[in-house]
Write a protein that holds these residues in place. Structure first.
Motif, mmCIF file in Angstrom:
data_model
loop_
_atom_site.group_PDB
_atom_site.id
_atom_site.type_symbol
_atom_site.label_atom_id
_atom_site.label_comp_id
_atom_site.label_asym_id
_atom_site.label_seq_id
_atom_site.Cartn_x
_atom_site.Cartn_y
_atom_site.Cartn_z
ATOM 1 N N ASP A 24 0.833 -1.215 0.000
ATOM 2 C CA ASP A 24 0.000 0.000 0.000
ATOM 3 C C ASP A 24 0.865 1.261 0.000
ATOM 4 N N LYS A 25 1.891 1.242 0.844
ATOM 5 C CA LYS A 25 2.765 2.417 0.998
ATOM 6 C C LYS A 25 3.504 2.699 -0.315
ATOM 7 N N ARG A 26 4.024 1.646 -0.926
ATOM 8 C CA ARG A 26 4.791 1.822 -2.174
ATOM 9 C C ARG A 26 3.873 2.249 -3.327
ATOM 10 N N ILE A 27 2.669 1.702 -3.369
ATOM 11 C CA ILE A 27 1.733 2.053 -4.445
ATOM 12 C C ILE A 27 1.311 3.522 -4.320
ATOM 13 N N LYS A 28 1.174 3.978 -3.088
ATOM 14 C CA LYS A 28 0.867 5.394 -2.843
ATOM 15 C C LYS A 28 1.989 6.269 -3.407
ATOM 16 N N LYS A 50 -4.111 -10.722 -16.863
ATOM 17 C CA LYS A 50 -4.975 -10.437 -15.733
ATOM 18 C C LYS A 50 -4.180 -9.928 -14.539
ATOM 19 N N GLY A 51 -2.856 -10.032 -14.618
ATOM 20 C CA GLY A 51 -2.009 -9.764 -13.455
ATOM 21 C C GLY A 51 -2.052 -8.344 -12.923
ATOM 22 N N CYS A 52 -2.547 -7.406 -13.752
ATOM 23 C CA CYS A 52 -2.530 -5.998 -13.338
ATOM 24 C C CYS A 52 -3.658 -5.615 -12.400
ATOM 25 N N VAL A 53 -4.702 -6.431 -12.299
ATOM 26 C CA VAL A 53 -5.979 -5.921 -11.768
ATOM 27 C C VAL A 53 -5.919 -5.344 -10.356
ATOM 28 N N VAL A 54 -5.278 -6.055 -9.443
ATOM 29 C CA VAL A 54 -5.268 -5.584 -8.050
ATOM 30 C C VAL A 54 -4.388 -4.333 -7.938
ATOM 31 N N PHE A 55 -3.216 -4.403 -8.551
ATOM 32 C CA PHE A 55 -2.285 -3.268 -8.546
ATOM 33 C C PHE A 55 -2.928 -2.048 -9.200
ATOM 34 N N LEU A 56 -3.528 -2.244 -10.357
ATOM 35 C CA LEU A 56 -4.118 -1.117 -11.089
ATOM 36 C C LEU A 56 -5.241 -0.464 -10.295
ATOM 37 N N ALA A 57 -6.060 -1.295 -9.660
ATOM 38 C CA ALA A 57 -7.177 -0.754 -8.874
ATOM 39 C C ALA A 57 -6.662 0.132 -7.745
ATOM 40 N N ASP A 58 -5.571 -0.290 -7.113
ATOM 41 C CA ASP A 58 -4.988 0.512 -6.026
ATOM 42 C C ASP A 58 -4.242 1.726 -6.572
ATOM 43 N N LEU A 59 -3.502 1.515 -7.666
ATOM 44 C CA LEU A 59 -2.690 2.601 -8.223
ATOM 45 C C LEU A 59 -3.549 3.784 -8.672
#
Ligand code: IMP
Ligand code: MG
Length: 183
Positions: A24-28, A50-59
């Motif tokens: 979370d901290k790094r994505i912020k 499909k690998g981007c979905v969780v990261f992209l949603a947070d990013l």
């Protein structure tokens, strides 16, 4: 190895590499950096399914400037842990990409073959720029020269799962990044 950090899910055993609060901290931070770099550019984020979905949603929720979004389905992996050179891509863009600033969003870049194939295709549409953001990078595993501008973490040469990344389509829902320790 810290055994307290080992977990077993299904038939695989994982060692915790990056817990959710660290991610979370790094994505912020990545979101803030991208917001500064693209302040007046209204980038089109191209998510690699499909690998981007969780990261992209947070990013995207940490990006404070206007963006648009598209998705491409691509992978150079069939099953197992080895990269191969057969990259399949699918999905056209609803948004005209000519003259636009493109930011490809990946979960992990390994050999670089997938991203290289995607860039080759995207270049045909004459975008203004193409950059890459990936939650994880494995620069030591490259078989093709690809520069990831925004990297969350270096994953060494580990096979990693969770936070959108799979082992034979499973474990994408794990809320942390783990490393397969026996398989
Ligand atoms: P590349 O073409 O070798 O760079 O591989 C990129 C693709 O392979 C990613 O989109 C992932 O789907 C998959 N991949 C590469 N390394 C891993 C890993 O450690 N865990 C899960 N999937 C991976
Ligand atoms: Mg995969």
């Amino acid at each position: 190895m810290n055994l307290s950090k080992e977990r077993t899910t299904g038939k695989h055993k994982f060692e915790l590499l990056y817990p959710q609060d660290i991610l979370d901290k790094r994505i912020k931070e990545l979101g803030h950096e991208i917001s500064e770099d693209y302040a007046d550019k209204e980038p089109v984020l191209i998510g690699v399914l499909k690998g981007c979905v969780v990261f992209l949603a947070d990013l995207i929720r940490n990006i404070s400037v206007p963006i648009e979004m598209e998705f491409i389905l691509a992978s150079s992996y069939t099953e197992g842990h080895e990269s191969n050179n057969n990259v399949a891509t699918a999905g056209g863009s609803e948004i005209p990409l000519t003259g636009r600033h493109l930011l490809i969003v990946e979960g992990v870049v390994d050999s670089g073959q997938t991203i290289a194939a995607i860039i080759k295709n995207l270049k045909k549409q004459n975008p203004a720029s193409i950059e890459i953001v990936s939650l994880l990078d494995k620069p030591s595993c490259r078989t093709v020269d690809v520069d990831v501008k925004y990297v969350g973490f270096d994953a060494g040469d580990n096979f990693v799962i969770g936070f959108g990344l799979d082992e034979s389509q499973r474990y994408r829902n794990l809320p942390f990044i783990g490393k397969v320790v026996n398989n």
